[in-house]
Design a protein around this motif. Structure first.
Motif, PDB file in Angstrom:
ATOM      1  N   ASP A  97     -28.672 -27.934  20.271  1.00 26.50           N
ATOM      2  CA  ASP A  97     -29.427 -29.089  19.645  1.00 26.50           C
ATOM      3  C   ASP A  97     -28.331 -29.678  18.481  1.00 26.50           C
ATOM      4  N   TYR A  98     -27.239 -28.932  18.263  1.00 20.63           N
ATOM      5  CA  TYR A  98     -26.122 -29.397  17.212  1.00 20.63           C
ATOM      6  C   TYR A  98     -24.963 -29.443  17.781  1.00 20.63           C
ATOM      7  N   ARG A 121     -16.228 -20.671  10.284  1.00 18.88           N
ATOM      8  CA  ARG A 121     -16.809 -21.707  10.397  1.00 18.88           C
ATOM      9  C   ARG A 121     -18.736 -21.578  10.371  1.00 18.88           C
ATOM     10  N   LEU A 122     -18.847 -20.562  11.111  1.00 16.59           N
ATOM     11  CA  LEU A 122     -20.172 -20.042  11.123  1.00 16.59           C
ATOM     12  C   LEU A 122     -20.818 -19.881   9.690  1.00 16.59           C
ATOM     13  N   GLY A 123     -19.993 -19.158   8.735  1.00 18.54           N
ATOM     14  CA  GLY A 123     -20.455 -19.025   7.431  1.00 18.54           C
ATOM     15  C   GLY A 123     -20.582 -20.504   6.908  1.00 18.54           C
ATOM     16  N   THR A 124     -19.779 -21.324   6.984  1.00 19.31           N
ATOM     17  CA  THR A 124     -19.985 -22.678   6.525  1.00 19.31           C
ATOM     18  C   THR A 124     -21.364 -23.321   7.136  1.00 19.31           C
ATOM     19  N   PHE A 125     -21.811 -23.082   8.249  1.00 20.32           N
ATOM     20  CA  PHE A 125     -22.839 -23.851   8.925  1.00 20.32           C
ATOM     21  C   PHE A 125     -24.183 -23.304   8.146  1.00 20.32           C
ATOM     22  N   ILE A 126     -24.025 -21.807   7.689  1.00 22.52           N
ATOM     23  CA  ILE A 126     -24.954 -21.099   7.186  1.00 22.52           C
ATOM     24  C   ILE A 126     -25.190 -21.946   5.532  1.00 22.52           C
ATOM     25  N   MET A 127     -24.213 -21.894   4.758  1.00 22.62           N
ATOM     26  CA  MET A 127     -24.113 -22.664   3.519  1.00 22.62           C
ATOM     27  C   MET A 127     -24.650 -24.133   3.528  1.00 22.62           C
ATOM     28  N   ALA A 162     -35.794 -27.239   8.077  1.00 22.83           N
ATOM     29  CA  ALA A 162     -34.497 -26.885   7.476  1.00 22.83           C
ATOM     30  C   ALA A 162     -34.392 -25.357   7.487  1.00 22.83           C
ATOM     31  N   LEU A 163     -35.811 -24.516   7.442  1.00 23.62           N
ATOM     32  CA  LEU A 163     -35.788 -23.151   7.383  1.00 23.62           C
ATOM     33  C   LEU A 163     -35.522 -22.699   8.924  1.00 23.62           C
ATOM     34  N   GLU A 164     -36.026 -23.329   9.925  1.00 24.24           N
ATOM     35  CA  GLU A 164     -35.454 -23.165  11.144  1.00 24.24           C
ATOM     36  C   GLU A 164     -33.877 -23.124  11.371  1.00 24.24           C
ATOM     37  N   LYS A 165     -33.377 -24.221  10.943  1.00 25.24           N
ATOM     38  CA  LYS A 165     -31.817 -24.242  11.325  1.00 25.24           C
ATOM     39  C   LYS A 165     -31.259 -23.156  10.512  1.00 25.24           C
ATOM     40  N   MET A 167     -28.649 -20.754  12.340  1.00 23.54           N
ATOM     41  CA  MET A 167     -27.162 -20.214  11.925  1.00 23.54           C
ATOM     42  C   MET A 167     -26.970 -18.807  11.485  1.00 23.54           C
ATOM     43  N   LEU A 168     -27.989 -18.351  10.679  1.00 23.06           N
ATOM     44  CA  LEU A 168     -27.769 -16.854  10.499  1.00 23.06           C
ATOM     45  C   LEU A 168     -27.833 -15.922  11.743  1.00 23.06           C
ATOM     46  N   ARG A 169     -28.316 -16.276  12.638  1.00 22.55           N
ATOM     47  CA  ARG A 169     -28.308 -15.672  13.989  1.00 22.55           C
ATOM     48  C   ARG A 169     -27.038 -15.773  14.857  1.00 22.55           C
ATOM     49  N   ALA A 170     -26.573 -17.140  14.804  1.00 24.46           N
ATOM     50  CA  ALA A 170     -25.449 -17.416  15.437  1.00 24.46           C
ATOM     51  C   ALA A 170     -24.412 -16.668  14.863  1.00 24.46           C
ATOM     52  N   ARG A 171     -24.435 -16.530  13.599  1.00 20.12           N
ATOM     53  CA  ARG A 171     -23.244 -15.564  13.044  1.00 20.12           C
ATOM     54  C   ARG A 171     -22.964 -14.182  13.403  1.00 20.12           C
ATOM     55  N   LEU A 172     -24.176 -13.596  13.755  1.00 15.00           N
ATOM     56  CA  LEU A 172     -24.041 -12.120  14.370  1.00 15.00           C
ATOM     57  C   LEU A 172     -23.246 -11.948  15.428  1.00 15.00           C
TER      58      LEU A 172
END
Length: 113
Positions: free
Chosen positions: A18-19, A55-61, A82-85, A89-94
């Motif tokens: 979705d992104y 980059r995933l860390g950037t997405f989290i920020m 915003a919370l869902e997003k 992003m936190l799950r994606a960074r795992l």
């Protein structure tokens, strides 16, 4: 040697479907990582992992900033989105979600040869 673009791990593509702009940004860092590895082939897979993590860390920020803006505006639906997003992003960074992607591993292993 492979000259195509390195693949974004399938699990990340699926999670971020979705992104699409986020997937493009992941592709950009993988392309830069592959270029660095072609010039100096020192641990290309590890470099790619570091690039993705950064980059995933950037997405989290960014998601946290979006959440803070939504909270400041006070719209409950925007806050929920915003919370869902942010959670996504936190799950994606795992790493465990995507590090086993065989196509990305094979691509960067080829650069070591």
């Amino acid at each position: 040697m492979t000259l195509s673009s390195p693949p974004v791990p399938a699990k990340l593509r699926e999670m971020l479907k979705d992104y699409p702009e986020h997937i493009e940004r992941l592709q950009e860092v993988l392309n830069r990582s592959a270029e660095r590895s072609r010039q100096i082939p020192l641990m290309p897979f590890d470099d790619a992992i570091s690039a993705l993590e950064g980059r995933l860390g950037t997405f989290i920020m960014e998601a946290r900033s979006e959440r803070a803006a939504a909270e400041a505006a006070g719209n409950p639906q925007d806050i929920a989105n915003a919370l869902e997003k942010e959670r996504l992003m936190l799950r994606a960074r795992l790493q465990s979600q995507w590090i086993g992607d065989e196509s990305m591993y094979s691509y960067f292993q080829e650069l070591e040869r």
